[in-house]
Scaffold this active site. Structure first.
Site, PDB file in Angstrom:
ATOM      1  N   ASP A  51       0.840  -1.192   0.000  1.00  0.00           N
ATOM      2  CA  ASP A  51       0.000   0.000   0.000  1.00  0.00           C
ATOM      3  C   ASP A  51       0.873   1.240   0.000  1.00  0.00           C
ATOM      4  O   ASP A  51       1.811   1.354   0.796  1.00  0.00           O
ATOM      5  CB  ASP A  51      -0.905   0.006   1.239  1.00  0.00           C
ATOM      6  N   TYR A  56       3.400  10.184  -0.683  1.00  0.00           N
ATOM      7  CA  TYR A  56       4.444   9.681   0.211  1.00  0.00           C
ATOM      8  C   TYR A  56       5.809  10.003  -0.401  1.00  0.00           C
ATOM      9  O   TYR A  56       6.241   9.350  -1.360  1.00  0.00           O
ATOM     10  CB  TYR A  56       4.317   8.181   0.424  1.00  0.00           C
ATOM     11  N   SER A 152      -9.905   5.514   1.334  1.00  0.00           N
ATOM     12  CA  SER A 152      -9.242   5.492   2.636  1.00  0.00           C
ATOM     13  C   SER A 152      -9.929   6.555   3.469  1.00  0.00           C
ATOM     14  O   SER A 152     -10.046   7.711   3.038  1.00  0.00           O
ATOM     15  CB  SER A 152      -7.754   5.804   2.492  1.00  0.00           C
TER      16      SER A 152
END
Length: 327
Positions: A51, A56, A152
């Site tokens: 994931d 990120y 999410s």
């Protein structure tokens, strides 16, 4: 390690997976070699679900995953997320044009023609009430740019709203001994609709590893430093939203029922996997040894009734008042 079906996606994924937020940013610095070693260790240990997200490390996590997978022949499912590149991060930004742009960038980062799974990345609450957002994701799927999509979420209510849309096949949600509310209603509804559940923040940002103490210090670019009180994003992402000191006491209390030879982290992961609605758990780590230890949790025997009762007592004593009605 056993696999579980990921909702209606057709993917069977390892019970323990790898979250890769820490391989991009917000957990202190990490080099390419450190990231590659962590991903390799996960794959070698039997993990087949990774994931990540486009934010990120501004794409570093995706690119590092793509680099490793390009040199291997593993059958791996990669889930990424989209939406947090918006600045400002507002509901109006979740439109077809922006989502397509984010998807194309992630495809380039990962080196693939179609993304296995794209998840809206904790969007503002209003997004869940905008059917056109989910129509845009369906169009990207029908165009062959993504294979499946999900969300999410920060809050249980958001997850419940999201799974009203037929195209939403997965929900990623925070769940651990210090954040138990999803088990009350959300898990039941997800199972009823055959929606895959991806559990994130399973170790409460390290609280449930037993490795932290009151004098722990974190790097300036570690969210456990700069988001301790929700300064940068939802505070529930850091230490699962529980005050640090209370979290330490809770961890010590749970430790009392952890069997000899089992770490607190392994006990926690085994506790999470006890819930049948859970498809996979995504603890993150930069350390191959920790990753292998996490994988070993899937092979532990079931917890006893006494152990479950103790975890419930700890939740009620230290966490419930801080988190239960908030998320």
């Amino acid at each position: 390690m056993d696999s579980r079906p990921l909702g209606t996606t057709g993917f069977d994924v390892s019970e323990i997976a790898l979250g890769t937020w820490q391989l991009g940013g917000s957990w202190g610095s990490v080099t390419n070699d450190e990231a590659y070693d962590a991903i390799e260790a996960a794959l070698d240990a039997g993990i087949d679900f990774l994931d990540t997200a486009d934010v990120y490390g501004d794409g570093d996590s995706e690119r590092r995953i793509g680099d490793v997978l390009a040199d291997r022949d593993d059958d791996v499912t990669v889930a990424t997320k989209a939406g947090r590149r918006l600045d400002p991060h507002e509901a109006d930004g979740y439109n077809r044009e922006n989502l397509e742009r984010f998807v194309y960038r992630s495809r380039d980062n990962l080196g693939v023609d179609s993304l296995d799974l794209v998840q809206l990345h904790c969007p503002p609450r209003e997004v869940y009430y905008q059917p056109e957002v989910f129509d845009a994701l369906s169009e990207l799927r029908d165009a062959g740019k993504i294979d499946h999509y999900g969300v999410s979420v920060e809050k249980v209510e958001e997850g419940l709203k999201a799974i009203e849309y037929d195209g939403v096949e997965t929900v990623q949600i925070i769940f651990n001994p210090l954040r138990q509310r999803p088990a009350e209603l959300f898990f039941r509804e997800a199972a009823r609709r055959n929606v895959g559940v991806i559990v994130r923040v399973p170790l409460a940002s390290g609280l449930l590893t037993g490795a932290l103490s009151a004098d722990a210090e974190f790097a300036e670019n570690d969210h456990r430093n700069f988001n301790r009180h929700g300064e940068a994003f939802d505070v529930g992402e850091t230490f699962a939203g529980i005050p640090f000191e209370d979290g330490l006491e809770a961890a010590d209390s749970i430790q009392e029922v952890v069997p000899e030879g089992v770490s607190l982290a392994q006990f926690t992961l085994r506790w999470i996997l006890s819930f049948d609605a859970v498809s996979t758990v995504i603890p993150g780590s930069k350390t191959p040894e920790h990753i292998r230890d996490n994988v070993a949790a899937a092979s532990l025997p079931p917890l006893s009734a006494d152990q479950f009762e103790r975890v419930e007592e700890v939740y009620n004593a230290y966490a419930r008042e801080h988190v239960h009605h908030r998320w």
